[in-house]
Design an enzyme around this catalytic site. Structure first.
Site, PDB file in Angstrom:
ATOM      1  N   HIS A  83       0.850  -1.188   0.000  1.00  0.00           N
ATOM      2  CA  HIS A  83       0.000   0.000   0.000  1.00  0.00           C
ATOM      3  C   HIS A  83       0.885   1.238   0.000  1.00  0.00           C
ATOM      4  O   HIS A  83       1.887   1.294   0.703  1.00  0.00           O
ATOM      5  CB  HIS A  83      -0.879   0.001   1.258  1.00  0.00           C
ATOM      6  N   ASP A 162     -15.138   3.081   6.891  1.00  0.00           N
ATOM      7  CA  ASP A 162     -14.095   4.038   6.510  1.00  0.00           C
ATOM      8  C   ASP A 162     -14.634   5.069   5.521  1.00  0.00           C
ATOM      9  O   ASP A 162     -14.284   6.248   5.598  1.00  0.00           O
ATOM     10  CB  ASP A 162     -12.888   3.319   5.904  1.00  0.00           C
ATOM     11  N   ARG A 169     -14.690  13.166   8.292  1.00  0.00           N
ATOM     12  CA  ARG A 169     -13.420  13.808   8.671  1.00  0.00           C
ATOM     13  C   ARG A 169     -13.066  14.919   7.689  1.00  0.00           C
ATOM     14  O   ARG A 169     -12.569  15.980   8.082  1.00  0.00           O
ATOM     15  CB  ARG A 169     -12.285  12.758   8.687  1.00  0.00           C
ATOM     16  N   SER A 184      -7.738   4.081   9.410  1.00  0.00           N
ATOM     17  CA  SER A 184      -8.349   4.121   8.082  1.00  0.00           C
ATOM     18  C   SER A 184      -7.578   3.220   7.118  1.00  0.00           C
ATOM     19  O   SER A 184      -8.161   2.386   6.406  1.00  0.00           O
ATOM     20  CB  SER A 184      -8.365   5.574   7.589  1.00  0.00           C
ATOM     21  N   LYS A 188      -8.547  -1.157   5.983  1.00  0.00           N
ATOM     22  CA  LYS A 188      -8.701  -1.619   4.599  1.00  0.00           C
ATOM     23  C   LYS A 188      -7.730  -2.756   4.287  1.00  0.00           C
ATOM     24  O   LYS A 188      -8.071  -3.699   3.575  1.00  0.00           O
ATOM     25  CB  LYS A 188      -8.502  -0.438   3.646  1.00  0.00           C
TER      26      LYS A 188
HETATM   27  N1  URA Z   1      -5.358   7.442   3.408  1.00  0.00           N
HETATM   28  C1  URA Z   1      -6.395   6.742   3.917  1.00  0.00           C
HETATM   29  O1  URA Z   1      -6.782   5.708   3.374  1.00  0.00           O
HETATM   30  N2  URA Z   1      -7.011   7.206   5.010  1.00  0.00           N
HETATM   31  C2  URA Z   1      -6.636   8.335   5.641  1.00  0.00           C
HETATM   32  O2  URA Z   1      -7.222   8.689   6.625  1.00  0.00           O
HETATM   33  C3  URA Z   1      -5.560   9.047   5.093  1.00  0.00           C
HETATM   34  C4  URA Z   1      -4.932   8.570   3.985  1.00  0.00           C
END
Ligand code: URA
Ligand code: CA
Length: 425
Positions: A83, A162, A169, A184, A188
């Site tokens: 990622h 999320d 947010r 977050s 994932k």
């Molecule tokens: N990338 C994400 O997936 N979530 C965040 O909160 C910030 C960056």
């Protein structure tokens, strides 16, 4: 104290530690639509100021991960994932994953689209005519079993909590909270089902994290969260003050990834170096694998994935109607290129999106004819801009003339800043 949203919000507001039950109640309840946005907005602001400890963050991460589908690849053996927190000219996925697959790694990669000034792997792959990014879970698994690697767009209901929390947010000034960012991202990755994960945490002007100390805190927290939930996680902090690649724009970036895999002369040095580190770290997570990289085999693996997903590499070519070359007027070194500014130029050429869902143009972009740090002589070609219309071309060229700096000192920041590895292995 009874379990109510009000009590949980005030407890965090006053700086106390929340239990797993409280976090489950609040965030699980929010994902089910039982708790209103305004209470979660207040909670997020309380977290922004009071923080969450590691255990609270792990509880939040797991509650979020379990809010939707949880993918399972246990029949595939040890599954790896990668990622990136997002950057400019970041084509590492297209290089790293085939290298890892060629060395025997198994990767079921779910990727996203670009937004803002950063690109997304799915957009890049769709620059290859015919490439299919929509795969069913069964297709994904079968392909990983057969050739070790599949890359698909996210479908289904992965971490709906999320999506809800991020949107909230975004409008309440609570994005820039390390525990909220960590949960977050890691929710994932956990829902994505991999066992070993390499995180490329970008630092600098073109990155989400501008400051190395903040980036290190985020990276360490994500590595710790991985251990708490039984995943092996390695974080690589990498420089994003300047674009990673000489190529920015979807078709240009795919061609550059291929150049790196094939070892073509003049390929991007920084892109190659970071790709090598990420691939080696991924292979090191699966103790059954050797970490030696073989680029020709990696290229074959890339071709195999493209063919299997319907793409035709013989039709990959750049066909932008407008083109202009930027010539250097002074001698020196290619000493700077603000990644955020370059990313915005490329987005405004039509390669990226200002809002979700916007159509993009694969053919536009900017190609540096020199690498950051290279020596350059007066009259030499510095960059080439590809555009779909004359106005956009002129604007890009004029912006780039300000942003691309030729000076007395070469750009010399290393691309890999730090590597943070998890404990258990
Ligand atoms: N990338 C994400 O997936 N979530 C965040 O909160 C910030 C960056
Ligand atoms: Ca606890």
């Amino acid at each position: 104290m009874s379990l109510t949203a009000y009590n949980i919000i005030t407890k965090k507001r006053d700086g106390f530690t929340l239990s797993k039950e409280e976090i489950n109640f609040l965030i699980g309840g929010y994902a089910k639509g039982e708790i209103p946005d305004y209470q979660i907005a207040a909670f997020l602001m309380a977290v922004f100021f009071q923080g969450l400890d590691e255990e609270e963050t792990a509880d939040l991460t797991l509650t979020m991960a379990h809010s939707g589908d949880m993918l399972k690849f246990d029949d595939l053996g040890y599954v790896l994932d990668k990622h990136s927190t997002g950057g400019v000219g970041d084509t590492t996925t297209l290089i790293v994953l085939p290298l890892v697959a060629a060395a025997g790694g198994k990767i079921a990669k779910l990727s996203g689209r670009g937004l803002g000034h950063t690109g997304g792997t799915i957009d890049k792959l769709e620059a290859i005519p015919g490439f299919r990014t929509t795969l069913s879970n069964q297709e994904l698994k079968n392909q990983v079993l057969d050739i070790g690697l599949a890359i698909a767009g996210q479908t289904g209901n992965l971490v709906p909590a999320d999506k809800l929390l991020y949107a909230l947010r975004d409008v309440t000034g609570t994005v820039e909270s390390i525990p909220l960012i960590a949960s977050s991202i890691m929710s994932k990755k956990i829902a994505g089902g991999a066992h070993g994960i390499v995180l490329d945490v970008k630092v600098g002007k073109g990155a989400f994290m501008k400051d190395i100390n903040e980036a290190r805190k985020l990276a360490k927290l994500m590595v710790a969260l991985g251990s708490l939930v039984g995943k092996r996680v390695t974080a690589v902090l990498s420089d994003m003050d300047v674009p990673l690649s000489k190529a920015q724009g979807n078709t240009l970036e795919v061609i550059e990834a291929i150049n790196v895999l094939k070892g073509v002369e003049g390929r991007s040095k920084r892109l190659q170096e970071l790709s090598e580190v990420l691939a080696t770290e991924m292979l090191a997570l699966d103790s059954s694998l050797d970490t030696t990289l073989d680029f020709p085999k990696g290229y074959n693996s890339f071709v195999q994935v493209v063919e299997r997903q319907g793409g035709d590499l013989s039709k990959l070519s750049l066909s932008a109607p407008f083109k202009e070359e930027i010539i250097t007027e002074t001698r020196g070194y290619f000493s700077d290129a603000d990644a955020l500014a370059v990313g915005k130029v490329v987005r405004d050429l039509g390669a990226g999106r200002r809002v979700k869902g916007e159509k993009i143009d694969s053919n536009v972009g900017v190609l540096f004819n020199k690498d950051l740090g290279d020596e350059i002589k007066e009259g030499e070609l510095l960059a080439t801009v590809y555009a779909s219309n004359k106005n956009q071309l002129d604007e890009a060229v004029s912006n780039l003339r300000e942003v691309l700096v030729v000076g007395p000192k070469p750009y010399d920041k290393p691309v890999v800043l730090e590597v943070i590895r998890g404990g258990s292995r």
